[in-house]
Structures are given as C-alpha cells and as structure tokens.
Enzyme design. Structure first.
Site, PDB file in Angstrom:
ATOM      1  N   ASN A   1       0.882  -1.208   0.028  1.00  0.00           N
ATOM      2  CA  ASN A   1      -0.066  -0.074  -0.051  1.00  0.00           C
ATOM      3  C   ASN A   1       0.861   1.278  -0.007  1.00  0.00           C
ATOM      4  O   ASN A   1       1.438   1.511   0.946  1.00  0.00           O
ATOM      5  CB  ASN A   1      -0.739  -0.054   1.316  1.00  0.00           C
ATOM      6  CG  ASN A   1      -1.651   1.179   1.383  1.00  0.00           C
ATOM      7  OD1 ASN A   1      -1.769   1.853   0.463  1.00  0.00           O
ATOM      8  ND2 ASN A   1      -2.633   1.456   2.432  1.00  0.00           N
TER       9      ASN A   1
ATOM     10  N   CYS B   1       0.180   5.378   1.755  1.00  0.00           N
ATOM     11  CA  CYS B   1       0.716   5.696   3.092  1.00  0.00           C
ATOM     12  C   CYS B   1       1.544   7.192   2.991  1.00  0.00           C
ATOM     13  O   CYS B   1       2.161   7.314   2.046  1.00  0.00           O
ATOM     14  CB  CYS B   1       1.630   4.674   3.910  1.00  0.00           C
ATOM     15  SG  CYS B   1       0.728   3.151   4.218  1.00  0.00           S
TER      16      CYS B   1
END
Length: 305
Positions: A128, A131
C-alpha cells in the site's frame, strides 16, 4: 459445452477465479467466513498490516455519501506479529491463496513487515503506497513516480513472495505511476485505492470525519477506476488487479474487458456480505451464456464501437 475455465494467474500464483477481496473491507477473512465459503474465492486480501500496532485515526472515521462511503480509519491494525499468529493461522485452513496488504511510513517499516512475512503462508504481498512518507513531508509514496519506482525496487530486493504495488488514484497520470511500478520490478499492480473526499454537517457546521478528509469508495468511483485500469493496462505488461465500485458480475466484467486479470470487491462487502461469491458465480454464468471457454479470452478484449 464443458464448464468454462475461470482460472487466472497473477505472478505465477493460480487463482481458481478472478475474484478477490479489497484490503480493509474483509478483515482477514474470519468475520466473513460465516457468510462466505472462502474456498470459493480467487484470493483473500487481508487488511493492511504494519510492523507495529497502529491505533488509526480518531472517531468518527466513517460516513456514507451518495453512492458510496468515506473512511478515515487510518489503517488500524494489530501489527505483523499478531497478524501472523492469529490471522494467517486462521486462513491456513483454506485452499485459497492469501495476499497480505503491507503498509508503512518509511522504507524501514515496509521492510520489517516484508521480512517478517518471508517464511509464512502468504502467497503474494500487496504494498500500500498510499501511506504518507514521513521522511518526505507526508506526501504519499504513491504520488511521486520516482518514489514509486524506488520503493518498489527496495521491497522487491527483500521480498520472498511476488509483489503487487497498489496504486493511488490521487495523481495526475496513472499510466506514469503504473510504468514506474513496473520499472521498479513489480510483479503486478492493483488499482485503484480510494479517492480523497470530504463531507460537512451543515447543522453542526462541522466536518463529518474527525480527520476532515477520507477515502471515497463504492459505486461512485467506478467510472474513474475503470478509466484508470484501462490506461494502466495500455501502459504496462504486468497483470492488473482492478477495483473501485465493483458490486456485480457486470461491473467485474467491465474491468476485465478493460485489461484487468483479476478484480477485487470492497465496499460491496458491507451492504452484501456474499457479494464476492455472487460476482464469481455471475462471471461463470456469463461465460456459459456466451459460449466462452476461458475467462482469459476477455482480458483486455474491449474494442471500439
């Protein structure tokens, strides 16, 4: 006609069908297992996991919008050690491949999770990169193509499993970001993550989320997600996992025709817990109805009018 094949392959990992779950919308599978036979899914994608527990953002951190929802959960999670001992241990009983979503605020944080997962049952890692990068003033890793390529290279150098880079839609040129991930060595890419949005309570004259902004998901984002998946598919040769507002088999098939090898169901899980299985069944029925022997014939098969 023989039963059509719904099998697809992501970075050498075979999925029995192209339907996965979206990180953060399915927990780590256990809470949905009373509604859904996890063995019927292509893959289970876990909630994001960090090197240490994250408490997430203050409440309220979720609200509905027209045709969607906003969330500012802040990637609350118990940390990778608890995740491995509790969540991965639970998922081991199923035949379905597990994709672990990894989050972090710095290279070091990502790598600590990747290293911890090296000898586990995780089949794939989804990184991911939405962030905030604390070293670069809070800009998300996924909003700068040089950083996308860099963090992909760093993770790939450590990872024992194939790496999926999850791209943010909050950029000017998604094709540039997809190419950056591919150049960094990504084995696959997934998109889209949520679009940034906001709601205001006009009676209280306050923000409806304590964080002020949140990630928009659900049917409202589907046209944007579909466009971005198509653009990314034109730009790279690695497999693409498409997501963003998928609730039906028809939605999923649009993404596959646009170039996605697999799809992930997110917000729909909240209003229809069985949506993943229903989408998988609907895709198979479409193949039968249209005498298509193999789902792979549809990947990227959209054509001009």
């Amino acid at each position: 006609m023989m039963r059509p094949s719904t099998k697809v392959t992501i970075a050498g990992v075979e999925l029995k069908n192209p339907v996965m779950t979206c990180s953060g919308t399915f927990g780590s599978g256990e809470e949905y297992s009373e509604f859904v036979d996890l063995n019927r899914l292509g893959a289970v994608v876990t909630k994001g996991v960090a090197d240490v527990p994250w408490t997430g953002n203050p409440t309220p951190r979720i609200c509905e919008t027209a045709s969607g929802m906003l969330n500012a959960i802040g990637l609350q999670n118990p940390g990778v050690d608890v995740f491995v001992e509790r969540d991965l241990a639970f998922l081991r009983q199923f035949e379905t491949p597990v994709v672990v979503n990894v989050c972090g605020h710095s290279e070091e944080e990502y790598l600590r999770v990747v290293d911890r997962l090296a000898d586990t049952d995780a089949a794939l890692l989804e990184i991911n990169i939405s962030c905030p990068n604390v070293r670069e003033g809070g800009l998300a890793f996924g909003q700068d193509p040089k950083m996308v390529e860099h963090i992909t290279k760093v993770v790939k150098a450590h990872a024992k499993q194939p790496v999926i880079m999850k791209l943010s839609p909050n950029v000017t040129d998604i094709a540039e970001m997809a190419r950056a991930a591919e150049n960094g060595g990504a084995d696959a890419i997934s998109l889209i993550n949520t679009l940034m949005g906001m709601r205001i309570d006009i009676k209280k004259r306050t923000f409806m989320l304590a964080n002020r902004t949140g990630g928009l998901s659900g049917p409202a984002v589907k046209p944007v997600a579909l466009r971005m998946v198509y653009q990314a598919a034109q730009a790279v040769s690695v497999p693409i996992i498409g997501m963003g507002g998928i609730a039906t088999a028809e939605d999923a098939l649009e993404f596959i025709l646009a170039g996605a090898t697999a799809v992930a169901i997110g917000t729909a899980n909240f209003f229809e817990p069985c949506s993943t299985v229903k989408v998988a069944e609907g895709i198979e029925q479409y193949l039968i109805d249209n005498n298509i022997p193999d789902i792979r014939e549809l990947i990227g098969a959209v054509r001009d009018i």
